[in-house]
Scaffold this active site. Structure first.
Site, PDB file in Angstrom:
ATOM      1  CB  CYS A 195      76.907  88.068  43.684  1.00 19.69           C
ATOM      2  SG  CYS A 195      76.075  88.573  45.213  1.00 19.69           S
ATOM      3  CG  ASP A 196      79.396  89.464  40.864  1.00 17.38           C
ATOM      4  OD1 ASP A 196      78.524  89.103  40.519  1.00 17.38           O
ATOM      5  OD2 ASP A 196      79.556  90.794  41.497  1.00 17.38           O
ATOM      6  CB  CYS A 236      78.695  90.349  46.320  1.00 18.87           C
ATOM      7  SG  CYS A 236      77.699  88.692  46.527  1.00 18.87           S
TER       8      CYS A 236
END
Length: 318
Positions: free
Chosen positions: A139-140, A136
Site C-alpha cells: 500500500c505505502d 502494508c
C-alpha cells in the site's frame, strides 16, 4: 429475544468487501442488510492517502469508504450500525444476533469482517500511523522512494515486505528480536543476497521518534538491554494479522490462524449459502481492490445460490 428482521442476504462487516457485496446484492434485488461492525468502513478509515484505487489519483481512506457506503445505501442496502455477537449457521434461514438484541434471519450470508494488523503497542506508533508508520508495504512503499525504511518482524511476511520495499527504498533495515528468522530458507536466501537489505538481530523497536513524520526508531538490544537510535524515514510493522473470525469458530472451517477457508477461486465456505470475502479469508493480497472484487463475487454467488435453491424447491413442489 429482540426484534426479528428477515432478509435474503445478510452482510456481516463493512469495508471494501462488505460495501461492494451490498452494491451487487442490492442490484440483484436481494434487499441486503449490512451490519457495519466494530469499525465501520474497515481499516481504510484509519488510512490517509490511497493512490492505488482504480479511478482515483489520490483519495483519503475515510472519504473512499464514505463513498462506498453512500453507494450501497443509494442502491437499496439497509445499513445497521451494530455488531453481530453470535451466529447460527446450522440450518437455514441462518440466524445472527446483534449486540442490541436484534435478530436477523437470512437466506444467505456474506462475511466481510476483515483482519487487523498486529501492532507493537507503542504510543508514538499510533500517533505516527499513516505518517511514516505502516503495516502494508504494497500500500505505502511507493511513498518511500530513495529513503531508508525499517521493517520489524521475522516471518515470511516481514521478509516479503522487506524485499518489496527494496523496489523503492534506498535502504531497508530488517529488525528481528531473535538471532535467526522464522521465514523459509528460500526467502531468507533472497533477502540476504539483496545489497539494499541490512539486518539488525536481537533487537526490538521500543519507540518511534518524529513530529509530523518518522525520523528515527529506538532499538533495545534483547540480550544486553542497550538502547540506541536508528535514523529512518519509515517503519513497517510486519508481525502478522488477526482475522476477525471469533464468532464463526465452530461454525465454519478455518486454518490454524483463524482465516476462513473457501473453495479455491470462489468465496464459498464449507456451509452452502455462506460466503467469505476480503481479508477475513485472504492473507496473501490484502488489498482494497481485491477485497472489493471478492465482495462482488460473494454477492453474485449468493444470487445464484438463491436462484438455484428456488428452482429446486419449485421442482420438488411439482
Amino acid at each position: 429475544m429482540g426484534d426479528v428482521k428477515r432478509t435474503k442476504l445478510l452482510i456481516i462487516g463493512s469495508g471494501p468487501a462488505g460495501y461492494t457485496a451490498a452494491v451487487y446484492g442490492a442490484r440483484a434485488m436481494l434487499n441486503p442488510v449490512l451490519v457495519e461492525g466494530l469499525q465501520p468502513g474497515g481499516q481504510l478509515t484509519i488510512t490517509t492517502d490511497v493512490e492505488n484505487w482504480p479511478g482515483e489519483t489520490a483519495i483519503m481512506g475515510p472519504e473512499l469508504m464514505a463513498k462506498l457506503r453512500a453507494q450501497a445505501e443509494h442502491v437499496g442496502t439497509e445499513i445497521i450500525s451494530d455488531i453481530v455477537a453470535s451466529v447460527d449457521f446450522s440450518k437455514r434461514p441462518f440466524v445472527a444476533v446483534a449486540d442490541s438484541g436484534l435478530v436477523i434471519e437470512a437466506e444467505t450470508v456474506v462475511i466481510a469482517t476483515g483482519a487487523s494488523a498486529r501492532w507493537l503497542g507503542l504510543p508514538n506508533e499510533t500517533r505516527l500511523r499513516g505518517k511514516g508508520v505502516s503495516a502494508c508495504a504494497t500500500c505505502d512503499g511507493f511513498f518511500f522512494r530513495n529513503k531508508h525504511v525499517a521493517v520489524v518482524g521475522g516471518g515470511n511476511t516481514a521478509v516479503e515486505e522487506a524485499m518489496f520495499l527494496t523496489n523503492f527504498a534506498s535502504k531497508v533495515t530488517l529488525i528481528h528480536r531473535r538471532g535467526e528468522l522464522r521465514a523459509d530458507k528460500t526467502n531468507q536466501a533472497r533477502l540476504f543476497a539483496n545489497p539494499k537489505v541490512e539486518m539488525v538481530w536481537n533487537a526490538t523497536v521500543s519507540d518511534v521518534r518524529g513530529e509530523d513524520g518518522v525520523s528515527a526508531i529506538e532499538l533495545t538490544d534483547t540480550q544486553t538491554g542497550a538502547v540506541r537510535a536508528l535514523d529512518v524515514d519509515g517503519l513497517f510493522v510486519a508481525i502478522g494479522h488477526d482475522p476477525a473470525t471469533q464468532i464463526f469458530k465452530g461454525q465454519l472451517r478455518m486454518d490454524e490462524e483463524g482465516y476462513i477457508l473457501v473453495e479455491p477461486g470462489t468465496p464459498r465456505t464449507d456451509v452452502p449459502g455462506v460466503f467469505a470475502a476480503g481479508d477475513v479469508t485472504d492473507k496473501l493480497y490484502r488489498q482494497a481492490v481485491t477485497a472489493a472484487g471478492m465482495g462482488c463475487m460473494a454477492a453474485l454467488e449468493a444470487e445464484r445460490f438463491l436462484a438455484h435453491g428456488a428452482a429446486h424447491e419449485t421442482r420438488e413442489a411439482a
